[in-house]
Scaffold this active site. Structure first.
Site, PDB file in Angstrom:
ATOM      1  N   ASP A  44      34.558 -22.891  10.473  1.00 39.91           N
ATOM      2  CA  ASP A  44      35.971 -23.230  10.626  1.00 39.91           C
ATOM      3  C   ASP A  44      36.286 -24.548   9.931  1.00 39.91           C
ATOM      4  O   ASP A  44      37.400 -24.752   9.447  1.00 39.91           O
ATOM      5  CB  ASP A  44      36.341 -23.299  12.114  1.00 39.91           C
ATOM      6  CG  ASP A  44      37.786 -22.883  12.340  1.00 39.91           C
ATOM      7  OD1 ASP A  44      38.251 -21.964  11.635  1.00 39.91           O
ATOM      8  OD2 ASP A  44      38.458 -23.486  13.203  1.00 39.91           O
ATOM      9  N   CYS A 131      46.947 -16.788  10.779  1.00 37.84           N
ATOM     10  CA  CYS A 131      46.193 -17.939  11.267  1.00 37.84           C
ATOM     11  C   CYS A 131      46.951 -18.618  12.396  1.00 37.84           C
ATOM     12  O   CYS A 131      46.400 -18.913  13.449  1.00 37.84           O
ATOM     13  CB  CYS A 131      45.927 -18.902  10.119  1.00 37.84           C
ATOM     14  SG  CYS A 131      45.370 -20.525  10.647  1.00 37.84           S
ATOM     15  N   TYR A 159      44.142 -24.462  21.696  1.00 37.61           N
ATOM     16  CA  TYR A 159      44.972 -23.459  21.032  1.00 37.61           C
ATOM     17  C   TYR A 159      46.017 -22.846  21.949  1.00 37.61           C
ATOM     18  O   TYR A 159      46.992 -22.253  21.482  1.00 37.61           O
ATOM     19  CB  TYR A 159      44.109 -22.403  20.344  1.00 37.61           C
ATOM     20  CG  TYR A 159      43.587 -22.944  19.039  1.00 37.61           C
ATOM     21  CD1 TYR A 159      44.456 -23.187  17.985  1.00 37.61           C
ATOM     22  CD2 TYR A 159      42.247 -23.277  18.876  1.00 37.61           C
ATOM     23  CE1 TYR A 159      44.008 -23.732  16.797  1.00 37.61           C
ATOM     24  CE2 TYR A 159      41.786 -23.826  17.692  1.00 37.61           C
ATOM     25  CZ  TYR A 159      42.674 -24.042  16.650  1.00 37.61           C
ATOM     26  OH  TYR A 159      42.231 -24.584  15.477  1.00 37.61           O
ATOM     27  N   GLU A 201      40.877 -12.568  10.117  1.00 39.40           N
ATOM     28  CA  GLU A 201      40.723 -13.319  11.378  1.00 39.40           C
ATOM     29  C   GLU A 201      39.686 -12.620  12.270  1.00 39.40           C
ATOM     30  O   GLU A 201      38.826 -13.249  12.861  1.00 39.40           O
ATOM     31  CB  GLU A 201      42.063 -13.453  12.107  1.00 39.40           C
ATOM     32  CG  GLU A 201      43.011 -14.457  11.477  1.00 39.40           C
ATOM     33  CD  GLU A 201      42.543 -15.915  11.621  1.00 39.40           C
ATOM     34  OE1 GLU A 201      41.721 -16.215  12.502  1.00 39.40           O
ATOM     35  OE2 GLU A 201      43.019 -16.763  10.836  1.00 39.40           O
TER      36      GLU A 201
HETATM   37  C1  LIG Z   1      39.719 -18.984  11.125  1.00 41.27           C
HETATM   38  C2  LIG Z   1      40.808 -19.745  11.803  1.00 41.27           C
HETATM   39  N1  LIG Z   1      42.017 -19.177  11.899  1.00 41.27           N
HETATM   40  C3  LIG Z   1      43.021 -19.848  12.497  1.00 41.27           C
HETATM   41  C4  LIG Z   1      42.832 -21.116  13.017  1.00 41.27           C
HETATM   42  C5  LIG Z   1      43.954 -21.847  13.723  1.00 41.27           C
HETATM   43  N2  LIG Z   1      44.643 -22.827  12.927  1.00 41.27           N
HETATM   44  C6  LIG Z   1      44.062 -23.613  12.057  1.00 41.27           C
HETATM   45  S1  LIG Z   1      45.197 -24.663  11.250  1.00 41.27           S
HETATM   46  C7  LIG Z   1      46.483 -24.025  12.063  1.00 41.27           C
HETATM   47  C8  LIG Z   1      47.917 -24.425  11.878  1.00 41.27           C
HETATM   48  C9  LIG Z   1      48.199 -25.690  11.186  1.00 41.27           C
HETATM   49  O1  LIG Z   1      47.529 -26.782  11.744  1.00 41.27           O
HETATM   50  C10 LIG Z   1      46.006 -23.034  12.930  1.00 41.27           C
HETATM   51  C11 LIG Z   1      46.861 -22.295  13.785  1.00 41.27           C
HETATM   52  C12 LIG Z   1      41.548 -21.670  12.893  1.00 41.27           C
HETATM   53  N3  LIG Z   1      41.275 -22.905  13.372  1.00 41.27           N
HETATM   54  N4  LIG Z   1      40.556 -20.975  12.292  1.00 41.27           N
END
Ligand SMILES: Cc1ncc(C[n+]2csc(CCO)c2C)c(N)n1
Length: 220
Positions: A44, A131, A159, A201
Site C-alpha cells: 500500500d 479507491c 477508513y 481493489e
Molecule cells: C489499495 C488501496 N486502495 C484504496 C486505499 C484508500 N485510499 C488511499 S488514498 C485515498 C484518498 C485520498 O487520500 C484513499 C481512499 C488504499 N489505502 N489502498
C-alpha cells in the site's frame, strides 16, 4: 440513473466479493496472519505514492478551481496517508527489508496512471474513484465489527472515520455534477475503468492474502 449509480452498478458484484474476502474477514475476527497484513501495508505504501500522482493528474484536468484544489488536497492526503501508515504500522510490524513493487500493485498503479494521463477527466475520475468509494464502504462495514486485534482496529477506524466519509461524498458529488454532460460512449468507457479498478481493489487484498511474489527472479 445518476452517473455514480451507473458506476456502482458496474462493480456491485466485485464489492460483494470484497466484503466476503478472507483478508477482510480476518481483519474483523482478528485471525488475519501478521505477514499478510505486513504485505498489505508495504504494498500500500508503493500504491499510495503512485495514487497521489494519479490524483495530481486529475487535479490538472479538473473543470473548476475548486475541483483542482480538492484533488490537489487529496494528492497531499495520499502522501500523508503513506507516511502516516509507514510511521504507525512499521513501528509495530518491524521495518524489515525494503519490498519490491509486486505484480498486482504494479498492474493497478500502471492502469491508473495510463488512464488518468491518456483519458478525459471523467475517465480518470472513474478510474480513481473505487479507491475512495470502496474504502469508505468497507470502512463503514468493518467499523460495525471492528477487531479484537488493536492494530487491525486502528486501521479500520482510520477508513471508517467520518472525516474520510466527507472526502468521498465530495468526489461523488463532483462525479454526479459532470455525469449529465458526458456522451454515452464516454460514460461507458468511464464505467469500464471503474469496474476494472474495483477489481484491482479486490486483487490487492487477495495478493496480500496469498503472499504474492514475482514468479522468476531478476538479475539484481
Ligand atoms: C489499495 C488501496 N486502495 C484504496 C486505499 C484508500 N485510499 C488511499 S488514498 C485515498 C484518498 C485520498 O487520500 C484513499 C481512499 C488504499 N489505502 N489502498
Amino acid at each position: 440513473m445518476t452517473f455514480t449509480q451507473e458506476l456502482w452498478a458496474s462493480a456491485e458484484e466485485v464489492y460483494a466479493e470484497i466484503l466476503a474476502h478472507p483478508f477482510l474477514r480476518g481483519l474483523t475476527d482478528g485471525s488475519l496472519p501478521r505477514p499478510a497484513f505486513r504485505h498489505f501495508v508495504q504494498q500500500d505504501s508503493h500504491y499510495l505514492r503512485d495514487y497521489a500522482r494519479a490524483l495530481a493528474v486529475c487535479a490538472a484536468k479538473a473543470p473548476t478551481d475548486a475541483d483542482v484544489r480538492a484533488f490537489a488536497d487529496d494528492a497531499v492526503g495520499a502522501i500523508a496517508a503513506e507516511q502516516g501508515m509507514h510511521a504507525e504500522f512499521t513501528a509495530e510490524l518491524g521495518e524489515g527489508p525494503e519490498q519490491p513493487v509486486l505484480p498486482t500493485t504494479l498492474a493497478y498503479t500502471s492502469y491508473l496512471l495510463a488512464t488518468v494521463y491518456s483519458g478525459s477527466f471523467a475517465e480518470g475520475l472513474a478510474a480513481v474513484l473505487p479507491c475512495y468509494w470502496i474504502y469508505a464502504r468497507v470502512g463503514e462495514a468493518l467499523l460495525e465489527k471492528s477487531s479484537p486485534d488493536p492494530l487491525y482496529a486502528r486501521w479500520i477506524a482510520a477508513y471508517g472515520a467520518e472525516e474520510f466519509q466527507g472526502v468521498v461524498r465530495r468526489v461523488l458529488d463532483l462525479a454526479d455534477r459532470i455525469g449529465p454532460e458526458l456522451s454515452d460512449s464516454e460514460r461507458a468507457r468511464a464505467a469500464r475503468h471503474f469496474a476494472t479498478t474495483a477489481r484491482y481493489e479486490w486483487m490487492f487484498w487477495d495478493a496480500a492474502w496469498r503472499g504474492e511474489a514475482w514468479p522468476v527472479p531478476t538479475a539484481d
